[in-house]
Design a protein around this motif. Structure first.
Motif, mmCIF file in Angstrom:
data_model
loop_
_atom_site.group_PDB
_atom_site.id
_atom_site.type_symbol
_atom_site.label_atom_id
_atom_site.label_comp_id
_atom_site.label_asym_id
_atom_site.label_seq_id
_atom_site.Cartn_x
_atom_site.Cartn_y
_atom_site.Cartn_z
ATOM 1 N N THR A 155 29.339 35.087 38.781
ATOM 2 C CA THR A 155 30.175 33.891 38.867
ATOM 3 C C THR A 155 31.538 34.232 39.458
ATOM 4 N N TRP A 156 31.993 33.400 40.393
ATOM 5 C CA TRP A 156 33.346 33.532 40.938
ATOM 6 C C TRP A 156 34.345 32.847 40.017
ATOM 7 N N VAL A 157 35.553 33.398 39.914
ATOM 8 C CA VAL A 157 36.623 32.774 39.134
ATOM 9 C C VAL A 157 37.918 32.835 39.933
ATOM 10 N N TYR A 158 38.778 31.833 39.707
ATOM 11 C CA TYR A 158 40.119 31.865 40.278
ATOM 12 C C TYR A 158 40.943 32.917 39.541
ATOM 13 N N LEU A 159 41.651 33.730 40.290
ATOM 14 C CA LEU A 159 42.396 34.820 39.671
ATOM 15 C C LEU A 159 43.528 34.317 38.783
ATOM 16 N N HIS A 160 44.159 33.220 39.133
ATOM 17 C CA HIS A 160 45.344 32.764 38.385
ATOM 18 C C HIS A 160 44.991 32.196 37.019
ATOM 19 N N ALA A 161 43.713 31.831 36.812
ATOM 20 C CA ALA A 161 43.316 31.166 35.571
ATOM 21 C C ALA A 161 42.499 32.069 34.658
ATOM 22 N N ASN A 162 42.479 33.346 34.957
ATOM 23 C CA ASN A 162 41.606 34.280 34.258
ATOM 24 C C ASN A 162 42.409 35.512 33.875
ATOM 25 N N SER A 163 42.165 36.062 32.696
ATOM 26 C CA SER A 163 42.958 37.216 32.261
ATOM 27 C C SER A 163 42.766 38.403 33.193
ATOM 28 N N ALA A 164 41.521 38.683 33.588
ATOM 29 C CA ALA A 164 41.277 39.785 34.517
ATOM 30 C C ALA A 164 41.937 39.514 35.855
ATOM 31 N N GLY A 165 41.865 38.270 36.299
ATOM 32 C CA GLY A 165 42.491 37.909 37.564
ATOM 33 C C GLY A 165 43.996 38.087 37.532
ATOM 34 N N LYS A 166 44.617 37.686 36.447
ATOM 35 C CA LYS A 166 46.071 37.862 36.339
ATOM 36 C C LYS A 166 46.442 39.331 36.237
ATOM 37 N N ALA A 167 45.600 40.126 35.573
ATOM 38 C CA ALA A 167 45.859 41.563 35.508
ATOM 39 C C ALA A 167 45.817 42.181 36.902
ATOM 40 N N ILE A 168 44.892 41.713 37.727
ATOM 41 C CA ILE A 168 44.793 42.195 39.109
ATOM 42 C C ILE A 168 45.989 41.725 39.927
ATOM 43 N N LEU A 169 46.291 40.438 39.874
ATOM 44 C CA LEU A 169 47.411 39.885 40.650
ATOM 45 C C LEU A 169 48.728 40.564 40.292
ATOM 46 N N ALA A 170 48.899 40.895 39.020
ATOM 47 C CA ALA A 170 50.162 41.494 38.569
ATOM 48 C C ALA A 170 50.414 42.845 39.208
ATOM 49 N N HIS A 171 49.391 43.476 39.743
ATOM 50 C CA HIS A 171 49.551 44.806 40.327
ATOM 51 C C HIS A 171 49.297 44.811 41.836
ATOM 52 N N LEU A 172 49.350 43.623 42.434
ATOM 53 C CA LEU A 172 49.321 43.496 43.882
ATOM 54 C C LEU A 172 50.728 43.172 44.381
ATOM 55 N N PRO A 173 51.059 43.544 45.612
ATOM 56 C CA PRO A 173 52.366 43.170 46.174
ATOM 57 C C PRO A 173 52.524 41.651 46.209
ATOM 58 N N ASP A 174 53.764 41.189 46.076
ATOM 59 C CA ASP A 174 54.027 39.751 46.037
ATOM 60 C C ASP A 174 53.462 39.032 47.258
ATOM 61 N N GLU A 175 53.529 39.674 48.434
ATOM 62 C CA GLU A 175 53.033 39.001 49.632
ATOM 63 C C GLU A 175 51.525 38.818 49.588
ATOM 64 N N GLU A 176 50.809 39.740 48.942
ATOM 65 C CA GLU A 176 49.371 39.573 48.800
ATOM 66 C C GLU A 176 49.045 38.476 47.797
ATOM 67 N N VAL A 177 49.815 38.401 46.733
ATOM 68 C CA VAL A 177 49.631 37.316 45.765
ATOM 69 C C VAL A 177 49.872 35.970 46.449
ATOM 70 N N ALA A 178 50.937 35.890 47.239
ATOM 71 C CA ALA A 178 51.255 34.646 47.956
ATOM 72 C C ALA A 178 50.115 34.257 48.894
ATOM 73 N N ALA A 179 49.497 35.243 49.537
ATOM 74 C CA ALA A 179 48.382 34.963 50.441
ATOM 75 C C ALA A 179 47.185 34.409 49.680
ATOM 76 N N VAL A 180 46.936 34.939 48.482
ATOM 77 C CA VAL A 180 45.856 34.421 47.639
ATOM 78 C C VAL A 180 46.124 32.968 47.275
ATOM 79 N N LEU A 181 47.372 32.675 46.898
ATOM 80 C CA LEU A 181 47.716 31.306 46.504
ATOM 81 C C LEU A 181 47.631 30.360 47.686
ATOM 82 N N ASP A 182 48.027 30.820 48.865
ATOM 83 C CA ASP A 182 47.919 29.978 50.061
ATOM 84 C C ASP A 182 46.464 29.643 50.355
ATOM 85 N N ARG A 183 45.597 30.594 50.109
ATOM 86 C CA ARG A 183 44.181 30.403 50.431
ATOM 87 C C ARG A 183 43.447 29.556 49.404
#
Length: 255
Positions: free
Chosen positions: A134-162
């Motif tokens: 199953t696919w999940v949105y990273l921003h709404a999932n604990s694992a997803g937020k753990a991943i996003l928290a350790h990516l550069p801000d510009e990569e996080v912004a790109a995920v949100l744009d997409r």
């Protein structure tokens, strides 16, 4: 969509093929006419693609009714086996589920989304068969937020744009500034939390698996909200989770 020239026709044909596959996935089984009507395509076009898919074992024709074939399963297993983190994490996630008596999962991220690639259900917190893959949105999932928290801000912004910040429940973070604040708090705590943000009645905690300075996946422990409370997370579950992730990271380094 590009429609001129050989390249354009090829792209359009690919889009048609994927739309047929997705429609079969939604319907489980369907005939040529049903698919053609749903997708607004000529029956001859749908039939041509189905014949090709059948020849390659990606669909099965049962008396004129088509369903997806096991070749997709074969391909999916092959893809999962390519991930070193899956092999490094599998045994340790089994143990983590036993230690916490809660569901433990490995989530890998690709193209701005997360996927459950392995897990051990406990206490009926999850349906295993309907969760793996199953696919999940990273921003709404604990694992997803753990991943996003350790990516550069510009990569996080790109995920949100997409993918945006769609709400999964009333507790989902849907404001970009609030999400960045949550990611900062996640880094300071050392783990991400999910209090009914993607599923009502469910709490979860997750920590990323870091390799060469980047998050390659995350491990999450999830359970019923009345059982996996914030107090229990902080007093008990977090330490078990952290130990598990430390072991997985060592296995990735030393094999």
């Amino acid at each position: 969509m590009e429609t001129e020239g050989n390249g354009g026709r090829s792209v359009k044909s690919n889009e048609t093929l994927f739309s047929i596959i997705e429609s079969l996935k939604e319907r489980d089984v369907a005939g040529v006419t049903e698919l053609a009507d749903q997708l607004g395509l000529a029956k001859s076009t749908v039939h041509k693609h189905l014949v090709s898919l059948e020849q390659h074992r990606y669909v099965v024709n049962e008396g004129g009714q088509y369903r997806l074939g096991l070749e997709f399963f074969n391909t999916g297993i092959h893809v999962r086996n390519q991930y070193e983190v899956y092999h490094a994490a599998k045994e340790r996630i089994d143990r983590l589920a036993r230690e916490t008596d809660e569901a433990a999962w490995l989530i890998v991220h690709e193209n701005g989304l997360g996927m459950f690639v392995y897990g051990v259900p406990r206490n009926e917190s999850f349906s295993f068969d309907s969760t793996i893959g199953t696919w999940v949105y990273l921003h709404a999932n604990s694992a997803g937020k753990a991943i996003l928290a350790h990516l550069p801000d510009e990569e996080v912004a790109a995920v949100l744009d997409r993918h945006g910040l769609p709400a999964q429940t009333e507790n989902t973070i849907t404001d970009e500034d609030e999400l960045f604040d949550e990611l900062e708090a996640t880094r300071e705590r050392g783990y991400a939390m999910n209090f009914q943000e993607d599923l009502r009645g469910l709490h979860a905690i997750a920590t990323p698996i870091i390799r060469d300075g980047r998050p390659v996946a995350a491990v999450t422990v999830a359970g019923a909200a009345n059982r996996l409370t914030e107090e229990r997370i902080e007093s008990d579950v977090y330490e078990s989770l952290l130990e598990a992730v430390d072991d997985i990271e060592l296995r990735l380094v030393y094999g």
